[in-house]
Design an enzyme around this catalytic site. Structure first.
Site: not given
Ligand code: SAH
Length: 218
Positions: A68
């Site tokens: 993000s």
């Molecule tokens: N905070 C993270 C942003 C990741 S984007 C950073 O700093 O890099 C959101 C993430 O949520 C993705 O990696 C995606 O694979 C994960 N995601 C989506 N649905 C999910 C679920 N049901 N359980 C666990 N992770 C999930």
């Protein structure tokens, strides 16, 4: 071509990011500002995007996912009013950037990621950076992690159409959760607080996150 910069250049870019993108836009929690000045965001970015790590936008991290934008990360952490003694659950480890910030700000962090490859790279990087109060779990974050509940704070980094009920039940008394809720292209952050057994919901910033997908895998 790969971009390589000195640690001094990265820390100066990080200071500028904190000042112009965060402090000047109203992020007030000094501990959040200090943590964002410390955590090396470029280490969490894929090599080809490292030169953009301190810019005012999200970055691709593979598997169709993103880290993000710094401002949105700061808004979420600021809203949670984290204490050093808090126990935190994060849904969506992704690169591990927010996990590292949570590890700086709180006592213990459990972070759940549904993509095995992302979870493994994040786990390895967090270990190299010596964050020892973090546990990365491969799993479906919509179920939360009841084994270690209740939590003082829950951060959800992917957008849900509705708030997953399991997460609400894992919030302790006085617990806070920040979660983007909405459709693929129109979402709003919700700050949820559990006070005297009652749920209070505050609508916050508009935002755009990748979707929260139930289940584990690609
Ligand atoms: N905070 C993270 C942003 C990741 S984007 C950073 O700093 O890099 C959101 C993430 O949520 C993705 O990696 C995606 O694979 C994960 N995601 C989506 N649905 C999910 C679920 N049901 N359980 C666990 N992770 C999930």
């Amino acid at each position: 071509m790969t971009f390589s910069a000195s640690p001094a250049l990265y820390s100066s870019l990080r200071r500028q990011m904190v000042d112009s993108q965060l402090r000047q836009r109203g992020i007030a929690d000094q501990r959040v500002l200090a943590a964002m000045e410390r955590v090396p965001r470029h280490e969490f970015a894929p090599e080809r995007y490292r030169d953009q790590a301190y810019e005012d936008h999200p970055l691709p991290i593979g598997e169709g996912q993103t880290i993000s934008q710094p401002y949105i990360v700061a808004v979420m952490l600021d809203a949670l009013k984290l204490a050093p003694t808090d126990k935190v659950l994060e849904i969506g480890t992704g690169s591990g950037y927010v996990t590292a910030l949570l590890a700086e700000l709180t006592e213990s962090v459990i972070s759940i990621e549904r993509h095995e490859s992302l979870a493994e790279s994040a786990r390895a990087l967090l270990a190299v950076l010596a964050y020892s109060n973090v546990k990365v779990v491969i799993g479906d974050g919509t179920r939360g992690f009841p084994e270690a509940a209740p939590y003082d704070a829950i951060v959800v980094s992917a957008a849900a159409a509705e708030m997953p009920p399991a997460l609400i039940t894992q919030l302790g008394e006085g617990g806070r959760m920040i979660i983007p809720v909405g459709s693929e292209d129109s979402q709003q952050l919700r700050l949820v607080r559990m006070e005297n057994g009652q749920l209070h919901i505050e609508l916050r910033e508009l935002c755009r996150f990748v979707p929260l997908i139930p289940g584990v895998g690609s």
